[in-house]
Motif scaffolding. Structure first.
Motif, PDB file in Angstrom:
ATOM      1  N   ASP A 130       0.799  -1.230   0.000  1.00 47.15           N
ATOM      2  CA  ASP A 130       0.000   0.000   0.000  1.00 47.15           C
ATOM      3  C   ASP A 130       0.828   1.275   0.000  1.00 47.15           C
ATOM      4  O   ASP A 130       0.292   2.365  -0.228  1.00 47.15           O
ATOM      5  CB  ASP A 130      -0.946   0.015   1.206  1.00 47.15           C
ATOM      6  N   LEU A 131       2.123   1.158   0.272  1.00 49.62           N
ATOM      7  CA  LEU A 131       2.972   2.353   0.300  1.00 49.62           C
ATOM      8  C   LEU A 131       3.269   2.849  -1.109  1.00 49.62           C
ATOM      9  O   LEU A 131       3.765   2.096  -1.945  1.00 49.62           O
ATOM     10  CB  LEU A 131       4.290   2.050   0.992  1.00 49.62           C
ATOM     11  N   ARG A 132       2.986   4.120  -1.366  1.00 55.51           N
ATOM     12  CA  ARG A 132       3.344   4.738  -2.644  1.00 55.51           C
ATOM     13  C   ARG A 132       4.463   5.757  -2.472  1.00 55.51           C
ATOM     14  O   ARG A 132       4.974   6.283  -3.460  1.00 55.51           O
ATOM     15  CB  ARG A 132       2.125   5.418  -3.258  1.00 55.51           C
ATOM     16  N   PHE A 133       4.830   6.008  -1.205  1.00 56.07           N
ATOM     17  CA  PHE A 133       5.845   7.013  -0.892  1.00 56.07           C
ATOM     18  C   PHE A 133       6.799   6.449   0.155  1.00 56.07           C
ATOM     19  O   PHE A 133       6.416   5.614   0.977  1.00 56.07           O
ATOM     20  CB  PHE A 133       5.192   8.297  -0.356  1.00 56.07           C
ATOM     21  N   ASP A 134       8.035   6.916   0.116  1.00 57.52           N
ATOM     22  CA  ASP A 134       9.023   6.518   1.103  1.00 57.52           C
ATOM     23  C   ASP A 134       8.671   7.163   2.441  1.00 57.52           C
ATOM     24  O   ASP A 134       8.556   8.391   2.522  1.00 57.52           O
ATOM     25  CB  ASP A 134      10.410   6.968   0.636  1.00 57.52           C
ATOM     26  N   PRO A 135       8.498   6.388   3.509  1.00 54.94           N
ATOM     27  CA  PRO A 135       8.078   6.966   4.791  1.00 54.94           C
ATOM     28  C   PRO A 135       9.053   7.986   5.366  1.00 54.94           C
ATOM     29  O   PRO A 135       8.637   8.912   6.059  1.00 54.94           O
ATOM     30  CB  PRO A 135       7.973   5.738   5.704  1.00 54.94           C
ATOM     31  N   ALA A 136      10.339   7.841   5.076  1.00 51.08           N
ATOM     32  CA  ALA A 136      11.328   8.751   5.664  1.00 51.08           C
ATOM     33  C   ALA A 136      11.333  10.117   5.001  1.00 51.08           C
ATOM     34  O   ALA A 136      11.625  11.131   5.646  1.00 51.08           O
ATOM     35  CB  ALA A 136      12.721   8.134   5.586  1.00 51.08           C
ATOM     36  N   THR A 137      11.023  10.179   3.707  1.00 54.05           N
ATOM     37  CA  THR A 137      11.144  11.427   2.955  1.00 54.05           C
ATOM     38  C   THR A 137       9.836  11.913   2.346  1.00 54.05           C
ATOM     39  O   THR A 137       9.779  13.042   1.840  1.00 54.05           O
ATOM     40  CB  THR A 137      12.153  11.248   1.804  1.00 54.05           C
ATOM     41  N   ASN A 138       8.795  11.069   2.368  1.00 52.44           N
ATOM     42  CA  ASN A 138       7.522  11.365   1.686  1.00 52.44           C
ATOM     43  C   ASN A 138       7.698  11.524   0.178  1.00 52.44           C
ATOM     44  O   ASN A 138       6.857  12.122  -0.490  1.00 52.44           O
ATOM     45  CB  ASN A 138       6.850  12.613   2.260  1.00 52.44           C
ATOM     46  N   ALA A 139       8.798  10.991  -0.358  1.00 56.29           N
ATOM     47  CA  ALA A 139       9.059  11.063  -1.799  1.00 56.29           C
ATOM     48  C   ALA A 139       8.450   9.843  -2.492  1.00 56.29           C
ATOM     49  O   ALA A 139       8.397   8.752  -1.912  1.00 56.29           O
ATOM     50  CB  ALA A 139      10.559  11.107  -2.068  1.00 56.29           C
ATOM     51  N   PRO A 140       8.000   9.997  -3.752  1.00 59.06           N
ATOM     52  CA  PRO A 140       7.350   8.876  -4.442  1.00 59.06           C
ATOM     53  C   PRO A 140       8.273   7.687  -4.648  1.00 59.06           C
ATOM     54  O   PRO A 140       9.480   7.839  -4.847  1.00 59.06           O
ATOM     55  CB  PRO A 140       6.948   9.488  -5.795  1.00 59.06           C
ATOM     56  N   LEU A 141       7.682   6.496  -4.603  1.00 62.11           N
ATOM     57  CA  LEU A 141       8.367   5.269  -4.970  1.00 62.11           C
ATOM     58  C   LEU A 141       8.105   4.992  -6.443  1.00 62.11           C
ATOM     59  O   LEU A 141       7.017   5.285  -6.957  1.00 62.11           O
ATOM     60  CB  LEU A 141       7.865   4.089  -4.133  1.00 62.11           C
ATOM     61  N   ILE A 142       9.089   4.422  -7.138  1.00 59.36           N
ATOM     62  CA  ILE A 142       8.916   4.041  -8.534  1.00 59.36           C
ATOM     63  C   ILE A 142       9.155   2.547  -8.669  1.00 59.36           C
ATOM     64  O   ILE A 142       9.874   1.928  -7.879  1.00 59.36           O
ATOM     65  CB  ILE A 142       9.875   4.815  -9.472  1.00 59.36           C
ATOM     66  N   SER A 143       8.539   1.940  -9.674  1.00 61.72           N
ATOM     67  CA  SER A 143       8.725   0.514  -9.935  1.00 61.72           C
ATOM     68  C   SER A 143       9.090   0.268 -11.394  1.00 61.72           C
ATOM     69  O   SER A 143       9.058  -0.866 -11.861  1.00 61.72           O
ATOM     70  CB  SER A 143       7.456  -0.269  -9.583  1.00 61.72           C
TER      71      SER A 143
END
Length: 301
Positions: A130-143
């Motif tokens: 469910d995570l779409r963002f890195d919890p430490a930075t709130n920056a988007p994750l890419i796949s």
């Protein structure tokens, strides 16, 4: 068997996944990392599943010189509780919350690694579905790679910080602009590496929920979102049910029953049908969530 003599241990980075650690270690120990990975997991292409292979903890501990207890934090571990519970770092989840079918990374987090002269590495929290963002930075994750467009997978990965297809340094990748919802922000706070941030978020929850496992809180919000989709006239988006509904005592029950009454529009038969449909959706949720929500619905209908 690979024998290694160490004066210092090979470092496990903060929050690193076993998949990332094993690959970095393999690259450090040998020019043919696939041989090491085959010895470790039986198949050099099984890196995605490495987070579940805590049975190989002793092998990796011997090869790296790292204390097994410290290294265990890189794995998804069974808990002493329910058979469905899994421990990921300090969090309690279940298998349905994890996804290693793709390799998701945060370009910003990787760039911060490089800036700090740290090897770019994969965080185990990035396995969370469910995570779409890195919890430490709130920056988007890419796949997917922004250069070749191919999906990032563990099967093709030769380095945690690069695309396995074209070699693109992922710390230079451009992440697409993705609007951050209140649900996204809730998840980032819930899984933040700083315990104080996590606790501050929990203090905002309704009193019965403050000690719930992280996985159950995710399932609770997802169940409420599924219920809301039964009543599309009330909200226009699937994410309309946000964390605020679980932050006040009585707000969940109020939401459930208001929707049912609105759907009934004064007709007792319509109210009964709406309640039955809601109950059916709730019962599809994992047991702790289903029992909690069903009790609220029954107590008010």
């Amino acid at each position: 068997m690979i024998e290694t003599r160490w004066t210092d241990s090979f470092p496990l980075m903060n929050g690193e996944s076993a998949s990332s650690f094993s690959l970095r270690l393999a690259n450090f120990l040998t020019v043919r990392p696939e041989g090491f990975l085959k010895s470790a997991f039986g198949d050099p292409r099984s890196l995605a599943h490495a987070v579940h292979r805590h049975d190989r903890l002793e092998f990796l501990s011997d090869a790296s010189g790292l204390d097994p207890v410290a290294l265990s934090r890189a794995f998804v571990l069974p808990t002493d509780g329910s058979s469905r519970e899994l421990a990921v770092l300090d969090f309690t989840l279940s298998e349905n919350h994890l996804d290693q079918s793709v390799r998701r990374v945060s370009p910003l987090a990787l760039s911060l690694d490089v800036a700090a002269s740290t090897p770019p590495y994969h965080r185990i929290t990035w396995c969370l579905r469910d995570l779409r963002f890195d919890p430490a930075t709130n920056a988007p994750l890419i796949s997917a790679c922004d250069h070749c467009g191919r999906a990032l997978t563990w099967e093709t990965c030769s380095d945690p910080g690069t695309c396995g297809r074209c070699g693109r340094p992922l710390w230079r990748a451009a992440a697409p602009h993705v609007p951050m919802t209140q649900f996204d922000l809730f998840l980032c706070d819930l899984f933040h590496p700083n315990a104080a941030v996590r606790w501050d978020r929990r203090t905002k929850l309704a009193s019965p929920l403050r000690n719930w496992p992280e996985g159950d809180l995710i399932d609770l919000l997802r169940a409420l979102q599924r219920v809301q989709r039964l009543f599309p006239s009330a909200h226009s988006t699937d994410d309309a049910v946000g964390p605020s509904v679980i932050e006040a005592d009585g707000s969940i029950s109020e939401m459930l029953n208001q929707n049912i009454k609105a759907a009934g529009s004064g007709s007792s038969t319509a109210v009964t049908v709406a309640a039955a449909a809601t109950m059916a959706v709730l019962k599809e949720s994992p047991r702790p969530v289903a029992e909690f929500l069903t009790s609220l619905l029954v107590s008010r209908t």
